[in-house]
Design an enzyme around this catalytic site. Structure first.
Site, PDB file in Angstrom:
ATOM      1  N   CYS A 136       0.738  -1.211   0.087  1.00 18.12           N
ATOM      2  CA  CYS A 136       0.037  -0.147   0.094  1.00 18.12           C
ATOM      3  C   CYS A 136       0.918   1.267  -0.096  1.00 18.12           C
ATOM      4  O   CYS A 136       2.216   1.304   0.038  1.00 18.12           O
ATOM      5  CB  CYS A 136      -0.993  -0.028   1.293  1.00 18.12           C
ATOM      6  N   CYS A 172       3.448   1.789   2.853  1.00 19.84           N
ATOM      7  CA  CYS A 172       4.768   1.083   2.688  1.00 19.84           C
ATOM      8  C   CYS A 172       5.541   1.974   2.059  1.00 19.84           C
ATOM      9  O   CYS A 172       6.931   1.850   2.335  1.00 19.84           O
ATOM     10  CB  CYS A 172       4.534  -0.362   2.157  1.00 19.84           C
ATOM     11  N   ASP A 228       8.757  15.090 -32.134  1.00 21.55           N
ATOM     12  CA  ASP A 228       9.877  14.010 -32.466  1.00 21.55           C
ATOM     13  C   ASP A 228       9.441  13.741 -34.017  1.00 21.55           C
ATOM     14  O   ASP A 228       8.377  13.725 -34.386  1.00 21.55           O
ATOM     15  CB  ASP A 228       9.926  12.881 -31.811  1.00 21.55           C
ATOM     16  N   ASP A 252       8.480   9.595 -29.360  1.00 17.59           N
ATOM     17  CA  ASP A 252       9.219   8.597 -28.413  1.00 17.59           C
ATOM     18  C   ASP A 252      10.554   9.061 -28.527  1.00 17.59           C
ATOM     19  O   ASP A 252      11.472   8.193 -28.099  1.00 17.59           O
ATOM     20  CB  ASP A 252       9.029   7.073 -28.713  1.00 17.59           C
TER      21      ASP A 252
END
Length: 718
Positions: free
Chosen positions: A118, A121, A525, A717
């Site tokens: 969770c 943590c 790009d 990308d």
């Protein structure tokens, strides 16, 4: 109030059957293990959980127990035999694959954490590790359970950091894509199993419910109606007992922390509807809600499955980059003998043989041979780049034409590919602001909902009877249950992310969807985004008596079977009969020579083709500086010119025009040649274009715009 931790010999007050406060497993009734947490003695099941709890309390991190949404794993299970040898991770030869040397003293490592259940943590790990002397930064990505740690080697060792994480009940180890994939597969399998059980039984219950609804108007026999109601009950039990278990577990933990989470009214509605249905089934009369219960659980699990899918997808981009590297490499010894070794064993100074079609295993330089390499996935360059002796090679790029012998210079975390992965990792890990807003709204909504439900029950009990009050209150809970908040948010995020992915937009931050509405600048790009990313023949110009179609056939025959993108472009795209070429000889970086029907031909660079006829042929730049010109000739001289371009995608110019009409500022950033980039920018009417950029250069430009107040969207990308 002071907070202390100590081992206690006295029994813990309460029932003899107690749960471990840390992991939830049964604890000994004699309380041989216990820890004082915020003034209360809490039972523990073993030495491991006791030690972990004491470490958490000693570090002043007891807020972890108030904010966690799931029990921690048992500490004994989180300290395997391998942790006794954590000092091995301090060895330089082991660190080279996952540790980056940032400076003489500063190191950075990529880790994966096991035991994260969770958000609490994540909070516990970050606060605990960041408090260690010498740790400069420690961040955990909840979506992928991956962590990045930076530390000062003079003050703390990596093994000490890993041991500190182990003391609070978690396992940290070097990031391994295959291991993370196994953990995600396990999580996905469990979620699918619960979803499948809910869906299967929900369909069966719905079919029977239709019969019951129709039977109300068709005078169904009483014994048939009772039989169907009992069958519905039996079919609903697995859904409530198994599929809905995560809701009940989370709701119980929320109540124990005296907090109202979204699972509290969800669980209350499920249990109330199920208990009422069981009661009415036993009584033989009254409304039953088995169909509502099963479908309700099914839809909620569907939403959570979509959210989990979005979390897993967040880490797939960087993992795909990591997998670009091969598992093994061909290392050469001083005598020139070949040996297949894992790339983890490569060190700077090794000689490696890279055959055509193989991926370059690490960064280095060419020592023997000449070839072309495809760096399109790393730099955006659409055409293979020639590489001669002494020139640089980037790990993850692909050798195209001829064997190369390279000298390794950088391995592991020091490579260019690892730097790109780090850029993506740092960009990920933020929870979308939309989801945070939904959580805040849900908290207030749940409180108001429970108050309204209590008022409705009280009023109807006063005005009518208990059964009526219960039925009306149950309707309020079911109708107003915050399933829309728990289902709509992840569904909308996944749907939008999926559409953007199909359109070629890389979403690297959780808040990108909300920020998209505020964008002022759009950065494109080139390769694979505005263009196809591969050359295509656009013009065949014959300078001889032969027709252009015949020249195209000759070039296709010579380049048939070529792995070079230019060669593939010449060999493809023609529907004419291609003659047979023999005695083919490839000259890396120059072209191909072969015999067709008794005559020798060459196709490739002009100077290479001219060598066959000993005539001078000048380079072709007159028509289009952004084009690649390939010559075809024989012993008599030049026969034809082929013009190749990286062609624009359909709709690219229209998309750019639509964005400009919205008042957005557009730029084109690419790793391709500047003249090619300028040509593409002119075709799509983008005023600002830059070529020859690395991924880091592009990131620097984005940051430059952001510092000026721009909200930037990156499309592609690159």
């Amino acid at each position: 109030m002071s907070v202390t931790a100590q081992s206690l010999a006295a029994p813990v007050a309460g029932d003899s059957k107690v749960e471990c406060f840390h992991c939830g497993l049964p604890a000994p009734s004699d309380a041989r293990y216990a820890v004082v947490i915020e003034g209360q003695r809490r039972p523990m099941c073993c030495h491991g959980c006791q030690a972990v709890a004491e470490a958490i309390v000693a570090a002043g991190l007891t807020d972890f127990y108030r904010h966690r949404t799931a029990r921690s794993q048992r500490a004994e299970d989180l300290i395997p035999e391998q942790l006794r040898g954590l000092e091995l991770y301090d060895r330089a030869d082991l660190q080279k694959s996952f540790v980056r040397v940032e400076s003489e003293q500063v190191r950075e490592a990529a880790l994966i954490l096991e035991g994260i259940v969770c958000a609490a943590c994540v909070w516990l790990n970050e606060h605990h590790v960041n408090a260690l002397p010498g740790v400069l930064e420690f961040r955990v990505n909840y979506s992928t359970h991956r962590a990045r740690v930076r530390w000062d080697e003079r003050q703390i060792k990596l093994s000490t950091i890993l041991a500190a994480i182990a003391t609070i009940g978690y396992i940290a180890h070097p990031f391994d894509p295959s291991r993370q994939e196994a953990l995600q597969k396990q999580e996905r399998t469990l979620a699918l199993r619960r979803l499948a059980v809910a869906g299967l039984f929900a369909m069966q219950v719905m079919m029977l419910a239709v019969g019951l609804y129709v039977g109300e108007y068709q005078s169904m026999d009483a014994w048939i109606r009772e039989f169907l109601r009992w069958v519905c009950l039996i079919l609903t039990v697995p859904v409530v007992a198994y599929s809905a278990q995560p809701f009940f577990t989370a709701a119980w933990r929320d109540l124990r922390r005296r907090q109202l989470g979204m699972d509290v009214p969800v669980s209350l509605a499920i249990l109330a509807a199920f208990i009422a249905s069981v009661w009415h089934t036993g009584q033989g009369h009254g409304e039953i809600y088995y169909d509502s219960v099963t479908m309700f659980v099914f839809f909620l699990l569907t939403g959570r499955f979509l959210e989990m899918t979005a979390r897993h997808r967040a880490g797939q981009v960087s993992e795909a980059l990591v997998r670009m590297l091969p598992a093994t490499a061909t290392r050469l010894d001083t005598a020139g003998c070949e040996a297949i070794v894992p790339i983890a064993e490569l060190v700077a100074g090794d000689q490696v043989l890279v055959r055509p079609g193989e991926t370059i295993p690490a960064d280095g330089r060419v020592e023997e041979g000449a070839s072309s390499v495809d760096e399109s996935l790393l730099s955006g360059e659409s055409l293979p780049l020639p590489r001669q002796i002494g020139e640089a090679l980037i790990g993850g790029s692909v050798n195209i034409e001829s064997p190369l012998v390279m000298r390794i210079e950088k391995v592991g975390a020091e490579t260019v590919l690892s730097a790109i992965v780090r850029l993506l990792d740092r960009a990920q890990g933020e929870k979308p602001r939309l989801a945070l807003l939904a959580d805040r709204i849900a908290g207030w909504f749940i409180a108001v909902l429970l108050v309204v439900a209590a008022l409705v029950f009280s009023v109807w009990w006063l005005l009518s009877d208990f059964d009526t009050a219960f039925r009306v209150t149950l309707s309020v809970l079911v109708v107003t249950c915050p399933c829309a908040l728990s289902l709509a948010t992840p569904t909308a995020i996944v749907a939008a992310t999926g559409v953007l992915t199909r359109l070629g937009v890389l979403t690297t931050r959780g808040h990108a969807l909300e920020t998209l509405a505020c964008v002022t600048h759009v950065i494109f790009d080139k390769t694979g985004t505005l263009t196809y990313g591969r050359p295509q023949v656009v013009t065949v110009e014959s300078v001889s008596d032969w027709e252009p179609e015949h020249c195209r056939r000759l070039a296709a025959a010579l380049e048939r079977g070529s792995e070079h993108p230019v060669g593939r472009a010449l060999a493809e795209g023609t529907h004419l009969r291609i003659p047979e070429a023999t005695e083919l000889r490839n000259t890396p970086g120059s072209g191909v020579e072969g015999w067709i029907e008794g005559r020798c031909y060459r196709v490739g660079r002009p100077e290479f083709v001219a060598g066959l006829s000993h005539e001078e042929v000048a380079e072709r730049y007159d028509l289009d500086v952004a084009s690649t010109w390939v010559a075809l000739g024989d012993e008599t001289g030049l026969l034809a010119w082929f013009q190749l371009n990286d062609v624009l995608r359909p709709g690219a110019a229209e998309a750019v025009n639509a964005l400009q009409n919205r008042g957005l500022t557009l730029e084109l950033l690419s790793g391709d040649r500047p003249d090619t980039v300028a040509h593409i920018a002119q075709e799509v009417a983008i005023a600002s274009a830059r070529g020859g950029l690395s991924p880091q250069d592009k990131l620097n430009r984005l940051r430059e715009l952001q510092q000026k107040g721009a909200v930037v969207a990156m499309v592609g990308d690159g």
